[in-house]
Structures are given as structure tokens and as C-alpha cells.
Design a protein around this motif. Structure first.
Motif: not given
Lengths: 329, 427
Positions: A254-267
Motif C-alpha cells: 500500500t506504499d504510495y510511491s511504489t504502487t499505481p495511483v488509480t484504484t484500477k491500477g491498485k487492484i
């Protein structure tokens, strides 16, 4: 009248700051730190404090040497220090932990431009580097509650994941409740699922993280494990509660910098993490794959971000593209 | 119908339940010839002329324009160029108030029996959108598109501002009569008044009064910013999407501020043009926030002098805290579009830190833009990326800057980026 202050709109801002977000993460990590101190003794707390201090000092030194703005007040170095220590065995020699902090802060974070610019999770990358450099020390696990028992029992144990990978029957050694409370061998901050969940719920309630990442990450591992093991729910629960899955899913994926910004991307990111974790755990020679899965998905993040740009409301994108295509073609 | 992204804003509505008051007549007013979007007017009075309340002092041949009228009676002191808060220089007529408040003798209810006469009358009234954008109302009414819905904007989604709420509470009969009149004149079958859920009294009152009109209804809007933005309002009330480059009329909608509707009705009844308006005075130095009727052209320092301030403000915002502009000169005159004057003190300069890619701005944008990506594209002066990411759609609602924990000025960057893209394309 005084001189008037002029700025562009908006003129009010939310009370959320980078610093108080990081402070929330530190607070959320505290239950697990307390649990670790109970389970592995005061040395767990000592190692964590040393890691935090080293991370802050390294960041400050880097800022000074590189003549950059001092950034330690944003608290992100403290978070990195805590997360790194949570990923270490409690008996790891201190100098190794210090090397880990150096890798995390200086190499992974600051050299890439500091907060928000690093592509890989500092704590995870440092853990992997230590794992490859000091494999023996990084896989020597202290027995839980040893300091309370004062006994002459074995002081080191195998982790549940290693036992499961070795085909041992784990249910005799650790009950599900032991697993949930963290009374098992493992990295110092990863064992107490209860404490990690409390921290996770706090982060969700404070709006620091979103539920998609942990749910999809853990859910993917759960479903795949069930499918592979013929719907053996007990085995699945052992899988979910062992290794660094919960720590990784709640605090690192769930780290911000290293994961996608959009919800779809997070999934997509979380499902990818789940797939890789499952693959490594079940089919590779290593017993644990959470760190590697997150690092691999960190590397894919820019690409995921590129393919998950949301369509602006009412935007006329497709038609324009068609026209341009015709012209060029 | 999918829900658009929005943000929750803090609530400041201390002025909401105070009945609108009048401010003491200002000694001088400065009436700008550019009170609206479109061509500025040319003054039709000269220095030394005696003018009366409601007398036309500026007009334009252009279609996209609305005339301006004297808001006090007195002598034209000078006609000079004044820079407005938007940074535009415009001719401004300064009138010394003789405090007689003499009405212009030719004021009488206009002829408005046909659609053409009605639109002409609305033009003569000097009506512009009172919500803040200042689109000349007669231009909106003169659309050739078939309109299915007249949508009344009573969202008032910005903190502090309560002037539309007071209009709904104090002038509800005129608002409804105005809506009814516009519907009849333009043959619009249905009207919906959108009011945010945080104004239950207004919703209850209007719902009750609407019973008299069979085609006017009230719809409760979620208390989420920017509910009052035109595209967002249309989406919330009808589910229709105004595509890039389109006007609301292209999707059969006409959006109008409730205060504009109320004004149009009173103009048709009395013939008194737009010479005063209701503004909210609030902010952290104002001890008794409230709404006030002020003559158009009142200078800011008169407002500050009149407002009950605890200490001298160091920041004056014209309009809401989200989209309003900072005044740089206390001699700035109020325009038809100013719905609030906010006075603040103890302003501390904000420190911007690095973007942490938290994605809050992406989840705040009701138009689904990616402010963080737009910022990097603008910083790299990447016109291609700005165009692909549709910076032109940004309506500068400020939601992205509001939520940003790094306090980055994302909305401001978008406006700079729009301008940069325009210039890059022109090359």
C-alpha cells in the motif's frame, strides 16, 4: 490596510499532510511493535529503534552531503526504519541491520530522488539485499516467548512456511490461534496477525490506505491456495497467516510511491502480488515470496499506471485518435 | 449512472441563518465595463454627467455581452482603466454617490410577451450568471437547441458562501415565478432545482412551494464538492454527460443559478436592472458573518470598513475559498459575479513538499483527470502529454489542490498548463 496576500485558488486546504500520513503509519505499526516486544523480548524494540534512528540519520546525512532540502521531518524515514526492522529476524547482528538501512534510505530512496521518486519499496529491497548477502543470519529464527520461559528449549525454530514447504505437519506445532497471535518463528514484525490487522483497520479508518490492495492481495493468495489444495480451509488459513503476507499486504503493497495511483491500477498490482506470492510459495525453492512479489510489481508499476489512465468525463479521445491514424496511415 | 468523484469540504456557514441586510450606501462606486464573459461594454456616459440608479452607463454591440447600469445616483467622477482580479484592464466608470438614491425615470416593466421580446428584455436588464461565471443570461436563453430541462443551480457547494441559500429562503416565490416564466417563454417542459443536502430548510421550503407548479421539482444533491459545477450538476440531475467542447444546451440542458432566475422575474415585474446583488461576508476576521445587498461597483475597502472585523485582513478573497480570486488591491470594485467577500488574517505561507503519489488528487477529480500526471507533464512542458491527459477539461474547481497532502498547487498548474498548451498549439 496591511499588504494583501495573493495566491491562486483554492484558498483552503485539507488538514492532511505528508507528515501526518506518515505519523498515522507509525501509529498503525505500533501494535505490531508491542506484540513483537512481547513475543521476542526487548531486543525487538531495540532493533526497531536502531533501524529508525539509522534511517533518519542516513537521510539527514544524504540531504547535507547532496545539499538538498532536509526532508527528515516528513517522518517517512521512520516508517522505512520500522518496516525494515519488521522484516528482519530479531537476532540479526546490528551491523547487518545498519547496512540494510543504508541500502533502503540511501540507495533505494535518496539516490532516486527522495520521497515519492523511488520506484522500489526501500524496506523490501533492503530486506532482499540482506537476504541474499547474509542468508544464514536472515533465516535464523528465534523461538517465540523464549525470554518469558527461561527454559533450555531450542532457541531457534523453523518458520511455519518452511515447515509447510518441507511437508511437515504444522498443526501439531502451531495452532491457528498461535498463528493469529504471532507465537511462531518469523521476522519480528510479521508474526502477530492480530496486531497487524488492528494497524490495518486504523489506516483504513484514517483514509491512509484503501481496502482494495490488502483485500485483493490476500484474497488472491487465499483463492489460489484453496484451489491448489482441494479446498482445505485450515491449510489456507495457515498460508495466509504465515510469512510476511499480512504485513506486506497491509503496509508494503500500500506504499504510495511504489504502487499505481488509480484504484484500477491498485487492484491489478495487488492481484499480481498475490499471484507471484502464491507461485513462489508453492512452486519455487524459496519458502517465502511476499517480498519478491512486491518488488516485481513495483517494477511493473509505471506500466500499470500507463495502462490505467482513467477516461476523463466527456473526453473525445477515440475519435481524435482515429483521425490521426488516418492521416498518418 | 456512475457516481463522479468528489471531495468533502469543511463546513463554514455561519452566515446562513442571518437575514440579508443592507450596507450603508458607499461614497463612491466604480463600475467595470467587463462584468461578464464576452465583449466588454463601452461607456455611454461622460465625466461630469449626472446619472441615476438603473440608468445604462455602458453597452456593447457584441452579442456576447450585457449592458451595465449605474448602481447609485450621482456624478460621474472619472472613467479610468482598472485592473480586475483576473488581471484584465478594463474601463471603469467611477460615480460619486449623492446619497439621494434617485431612480432613473425611464424604468418601467419591459414588454416581454414573446420569446424575442423576453430575451431582449433580459439583455437590457444586464443579467449575467450570478453564480460566479458571469455568462450573459440572454445568450444562454437564445439557444437554438431544443431544451428538455431547465436546471436551477442551488447547490452552493463552496464553504462560507450562503447567498444563494438566502435567495432561496427569502425570495423563493420570485425564484419559482422566474423559473415558471422562463419555462413558458422558451417552452421548456421540465425544471429541476438542485439543492445540496446540507440545506434541508431550503429543500423543504422549495419542495412545498413547488407543489403549485406541476413541472418544477426539487432534487436533493449530495453534499460533495464540486456539486455546483455545471457539468457535475447536469450529471447529477439528469445523468447526461456534456462532452468535450459541447455546451449544456447540446445535451438539452440549460443551467441557471437560482439567484439569476429570481432576478429575471423581478426585472420583468419592475424593470429595475441588475444594480445590486447579495453577497456573503465571512472569513476568520469577521465577527458577525452575514449576507448583504451591495450596489454593484462598491469598492472592497468600503466592504471591509463596513464589515465587523476583529482585525485588519491580510487576505481578501472575492468569491468562494475554492474558486475565488485573491484581491491585490483594496480599491477593487465588486462585480455582478461576486457572490462573497471573504476576509482572512493570520495567513501563513504554505510549504509545498514533494508529491508522494498518494493518488488523492486522482480520486478527487470529478472529471476523472490525473492532476499529478498533469503537473509532471506541465513541468516537463510536454504539450503532447497535456493534450492526451485532457488538461483543457479542467474547470479549476481546486479539489485536487485541496486534498493534496504535499500542498502542491495542482489546480493552479493546470491553468498554467492550459495556457501553455494553447500557445504550443498556436505555433
Amino acid at each position: 490596510m496591511n499588504k494583501l496576500f495573493v495566491e491562486a485558488s483554492p484558498h483552503i486546504r485539507s488538514s492532511r499532510t505528508t507528515q501526518n500520513i506518515m505519523l498515522d503509519v507509525v501509529i498503525a505499526l505500533c501494535p505490531a511493535l508491542i506484540a513483537a516486544t512481547i513475543i521476542f523480548g526487548i531486543k525487538a524494540l531495540v532493533l526497531t529503534v536502531i533501524c529508525c534512528a539509522c534511517c533518519v540519520v542516513f537521510e539527514l546525512l544524504f540531504n547535507i552531503i547532496a545539499k538538498k532540502e532536509r526532508t527528515i521531518s516528513d517522518m517517512s524515514a521512520v516508517v522505512t526504519g520500522m518496516l525494515l526492522s519488521f522484516n528482519l529476524p530479531v537476532d540479526l547482528p546490528i551491523y547487518m541491520a545498519v547496512i540494510g538501512c543504508f541500502i533502503a534510505i540511501v540507495i533505494v530512496k535518496c539516490l532516486f530522488g527522495g520521497i515519492g521518486q523511488n520506484f522500489a519499496n526501500p524496506a523490501i529491497t533492503a530486506r532482499i539485499a540482506l537476504m541474499l548477502s547474509f542468508t544464514a543470519a536472515m533465516t535464523t529464527w528465534a523461538a517465540p516467548l523464549a525470554s518469558w520461559k527461561n527454559s533450555v528449549d531450542a532457541t531457534t525454530v523453523a518458520t511455519p512456511l518452511a515447515m509447510m514447504a518441507g511437508g511437515e505437519d504444522i498443526t501439531g506445532t502451531y495452532s491457528l490461534l498461535d498463528m493469529f497471535l504471532g507465537l511462531r518463528g518469523g521476522c519480528l514484525g510479521e508474526t502477530c496477525i492480530l496486531a497487524l490487522l488492528i494497524g490495518g483497520i486504523y489506516l483504513l479508518a484514517r483514509g491512509v490506505i484503501r481496502f482494495e490492495t490488502p483485500v485483493c492481495f490476500i484474497g488472491t493468495v487465499a483463492v489460489l491456495t484453496l484451489l491448489k489444495n482441494g479446498f482445505d480451509f485450515t491449510n489456507m488459513l495457515y498460508q495466509l497467516m504465515s510469512g510476511g503476507l499480512v504485513l506486506g499486504a497491509v503496509f508494503m503493497a500500500t506504499d504510495y510511491s511504489t504502487t499505481p495511483v488509480t484504484t484500477k491500477g491498485k487492484i491489478i498490482f495487488a492481484v499480481g502480488c498475490g499471484l507471484i506470492t502464491f507461485g513462489i510459495r508453492q512452486f519455487a525453492t524459496m519458502p517465502e515470496g511476499v517480498s519478491f512479489s512486491i518488488l516485481v510489481m513495483n517494477c511493473l508499476t509505471p506500466m500499470i499506471d500507463r495502462f490505467t489512465v482513467p477516461k476523463p468525463l466527456g473526453a473525445l479521445v477515440p475519435e481524435k485518435k482515429k483521425k490521426e491514424g488516418e492521416k498518418n496511415g | 449512472m456512475s457516481k463522479l468523484h468528489s471531495v468533502k469540504l469543511p463546513h463554514f456557514s455561519a452566515s446562513a441563518e442571518e437575514t440579508t441586510r443592507k450596507i450603508p450606501s458607499p461614497e463612491e462606486v466604480a463600475i467595470s465595463m467587463a462584468q461578464h464573459i464576452g465583449a466588454p461594454c463601452t461607456p455611454c456616459v461622460e465625466v461630469g454627467d449626472y446619472v441615476k440608479v438603473g440608468q445604462k452607463i455602458g453597452d456593447s454591440e457584441a452579442f456576447m455581452s450585457a449592458p451595465v447600469h449605474a448602481s447609485v445616483s450621482g456624478t460621474v467622477k472619472e472613467i479610468k482603466d482598472v485592473m480586475n482580479v483576473g488581471g484584465r484592464l478594463c474601463k471603469t466608470v467611477v460615480i460619486t454617490n449623492d446619497n439621494k438614491n434617485e431612480m432613473y425615470e425611464n424604468i418601467k416593466p419591459p414588454k416581454a410577451d414573446t420569446k424575442e421580446d423576453f430575451i431582449k428584455a433580459v439583455r437590457e436588464s444586464g443579467a449575467v450568471g450570478l453564480g460566479g461565471a458571469g455568462f450573459p443570461t440572454h445568450v444562454k436563453l437564445a439557444t437554438k437547441d431544443k431544451i428538455d430541462y431547465l436546471l436551477l443551480n442551488g447547490a452552493e457547494c463552496e464553504p462560507y458562501i450562503t447567498s444563494d441559500y438566502r435567495e432561496l429562503m427569502e425570495n423563493s416565490d420570485d425564484v419559482l415565478a422566474g423559473i415558471d416564466l422562463i419555462m413558458k417563454m422558451l417552452e421548456i417542459p421540465q425544471a429541476i432545482i438542485g439543492i445540496e443536502e446540507d440545506k434541508p430548510k431550503a429543500i423543504a421550503k422549495l419542495t412545498e412551494l413547488c407543489a403549485k407548479y406541476k413541472n418544477i421539482s426539487v432534487k436533493k444533491l449530495p453534499g460533495a464538492y464540486p456539486q455546483g459545477a455545471e457539468k457535475v450538476l447536469i450529471h447529477s440531475l439528469t445523468g447526461r454527460v456534456v462532452k468535450e467542447g459541447m455546451l449544456p444546451s447540446n445535451v438539452g440542458c440549460m443551467v441557471m443559478n437560482v439567484s439569476t432566475a429570481g432576478f429575471i422575474y423581478s426585472y420583468i415585474q419592475t424593470g429595475v436592472p441588475l444594480v445590486k446583488r447579495r453577497i456573503t461576508i465571512d472569513g476568520n476576521v469577521v465577527s458577525s458573518p452575514g449576507n448583504f445587498f451591495v450596489p454593484i461597483g462598491t469598492l472592497l475597502h468600503s466592504v471591509v470598513g463596513f464589515a465587523d472585523v476583529k482585525k485588519q485582513p491580510d487576505r481578501i478573497v472575492l468569491g468562494g475559498p475554492m474558486m475565488g480570486n485573491c484581491a491585490f488591491d483594496p480599491d477593487t470594485p465588486l462585480a455582478k459575479t461576486n457572490n462573497a467577500v471573504l476576509l482572512f488574517a493570520d495567513t501563513v505561507e504554505r510549504k509545498t513538499t514533494a508529491c508522494i503519489r498518494c493518488g488523492r488528487c486522482v480520486r478527487a477529480c470529478s472529471l476523472n483527470l490525473m492532476p499529478t500526471e498533469l503537473e509532471s507533464a506541465y513541468d516537463a512542458r510536454d504539450a503532447e502529454a497535456l493534450e492526451r491527459l485532457k488538461v483543457n477539461l479542467c474547470m479549476n474547481c481546486g479539489a485536487c489542490s485541496f486534498v493534496c497532502p504535499a500542498k502542491r498547487n495542482l489546480a493552479e498548474k493546470n491553468q498554467l498548463a492550459k495556457d501553455f498548451l494553447r500557445q504550443a498549439k498556436a505555433k
